[in-house]
Design an enzyme around this catalytic site. Sequence first.
Site, PDB file in Angstrom:
ATOM      1  N   ASP A 172       0.853  -1.200  -0.056  1.00 19.80           N
ATOM      2  CA  ASP A 172       0.065   0.048  -0.052  1.00 19.80           C
ATOM      3  C   ASP A 172       1.021   1.302  -0.029  1.00 19.80           C
ATOM      4  O   ASP A 172       2.162   1.217   0.446  1.00 19.80           O
ATOM      5  CB  ASP A 172      -0.847  -0.034   1.126  1.00 19.80           C
ATOM      6  N   SER A 173       0.246   2.444  -0.231  1.00 20.69           N
ATOM      7  CA  SER A 173       0.977   3.776  -0.301  1.00 20.69           C
ATOM      8  C   SER A 173       1.583   3.881   1.189  1.00 20.69           C
ATOM      9  O   SER A 173       2.580   4.669   1.460  1.00 20.69           O
ATOM     10  CB  SER A 173       0.174   4.756  -0.768  1.00 20.69           C
ATOM     11  N   GLY A 182      -2.697   9.241  -3.608  1.00 15.11           N
ATOM     12  CA  GLY A 182      -3.981   9.756  -4.238  1.00 15.11           C
ATOM     13  C   GLY A 182      -4.016  10.896  -5.023  1.00 15.11           C
ATOM     14  O   GLY A 182      -4.430  10.885  -6.155  1.00 15.11           O
ATOM     15  N   CYS A 210      -3.849  -1.122  -2.207  1.00 16.49           N
ATOM     16  CA  CYS A 210      -4.264   0.119  -2.234  1.00 16.49           C
ATOM     17  C   CYS A 210      -5.212   0.650  -3.468  1.00 16.49           C
ATOM     18  O   CYS A 210      -4.667   0.090  -4.430  1.00 16.49           O
ATOM     19  CB  CYS A 210      -2.795   0.828  -2.571  1.00 16.49           C
ATOM     20  N   THR A 238      -5.473   3.319  -4.934  1.00 17.31           N
ATOM     21  CA  THR A 238      -5.038   4.294  -6.324  1.00 17.31           C
ATOM     22  C   THR A 238      -3.866   3.734  -6.874  1.00 17.31           C
ATOM     23  O   THR A 238      -3.968   3.829  -8.083  1.00 17.31           O
ATOM     24  CB  THR A 238      -4.293   5.473  -5.417  1.00 17.31           C
ATOM     25  N   GLU A 289      -5.532  10.016   8.953  1.00 10.69           N
ATOM     26  CA  GLU A 289      -4.001   9.887   9.273  1.00 10.69           C
ATOM     27  C   GLU A 289      -4.007  10.499  10.602  1.00 10.69           C
ATOM     28  O   GLU A 289      -3.124  10.215  11.494  1.00 10.69           O
ATOM     29  CB  GLU A 289      -3.104  10.440   8.453  1.00 10.69           C
ATOM     30  N   CYS A 336     -11.076   3.553  -0.816  1.00 12.37           N
ATOM     31  CA  CYS A 336      -9.931   3.873  -0.466  1.00 12.37           C
ATOM     32  C   CYS A 336      -9.463   3.048   1.015  1.00 12.37           C
ATOM     33  O   CYS A 336     -10.432   2.966   1.823  1.00 12.37           O
ATOM     34  CB  CYS A 336      -9.825   5.309  -0.055  1.00 12.37           C
ATOM     35  N   THR A 337      -8.258   2.735   1.427  1.00 14.95           N
ATOM     36  CA  THR A 337      -7.758   1.943   2.469  1.00 14.95           C
ATOM     37  C   THR A 337      -8.193   2.555   3.526  1.00 14.95           C
ATOM     38  O   THR A 337      -8.353   1.767   4.421  1.00 14.95           O
ATOM     39  CB  THR A 337      -6.268   1.793   2.455  1.00 14.95           C
ATOM     40  N   HIS A 338      -8.302   4.124   3.672  1.00 12.66           N
ATOM     41  CA  HIS A 338      -8.439   4.597   4.764  1.00 12.66           C
ATOM     42  C   HIS A 338      -9.935   4.724   5.293  1.00 12.66           C
ATOM     43  O   HIS A 338     -10.191   4.963   6.260  1.00 12.66           O
ATOM     44  CB  HIS A 338      -7.717   5.949   4.865  1.00 12.66           C
TER      45      HIS A 338
END
Length: 285
Positions: A28-29, A61, A91, A93, A170, A202-204
Amino acid sequence: RRLAASRSRRVGVDSVVTGNSAPIGVFDSGIGGLTVVHELERQLPNERIIYFGDTARVPYGPKSPATVERYSREIADWLIGEGVKAIVVACNTATAHALPMLRDYVPLPVIGVVEPGARAALRVTRSQVIGVIGTAGTIASGAYVRAIHAIAPAARVVAQPCPLFVPLVEEGWLDRDATRLIAEEYLAPLAEAEVDTIVLGCTHYPLLAPLLGEIAQPGVRLIDSAAETAAETSRTLHEHGLEAPATTARLVHRFVASDAPEHFLRVGQRFLGSAIDRVEKVTLG
Ligand code: DGL
């Protein structure tokens, strides 16, 4: 086989280490892809994982497709060098911009998060009006719209970039008034279009699911592609005869970050929901 050999030369390794006991490479990023690791651990308890979080170059992103492709190729090269048997692009993106390139470049099975997310949405939608939220890059790539239309050409997809969500997550701002205001603004066009399903592309975003669930219209289903991606990984390993033998030993996964491993260790806990003992640092590029 000749193709695989020439590819392994291209990626700069003498021999591509495969075999059922080899680990799965997940990248992932940054830290967000640990939500996918969590599901992999749950569904594939015999599999060892090497996770690479590109914390030195996050976020992906807002970056161009060419840059995200380059980063993804560098990470794939590194994972192949570590002897993984398959790669999971955890990820959105990176999947949106680099999956076709990686599938051509990597001589191993490569699993992304977009198709599993699209399939999961189509399984639950009743109205065939589906919202997709993601980073600016994911939404601009049109990857989700293509993946949904490949299965259901008549489905209506309302795609909304939510670039402020990643920094808010984050920061741990999961339930602040500011986050709620921003989320209300982002979700307004989806409510207007009367979507009955929203893909958290999106992962978050799964960390914002409680808040998004309160804001979305009653009855709207939120789709987290992590579970579906783990299921797809399981199917892919089975198809290739690559499943790890059953074990009762506690498997030790490796966690690698390209920068700030201490931060990864701290915040990783929030994503993974279980302890990470150690984070290695590897610089790429
Ligand atoms: N991992 C990214 C994604 O799923 C979000 C973070 C970033 O922008 O790099 O799209």
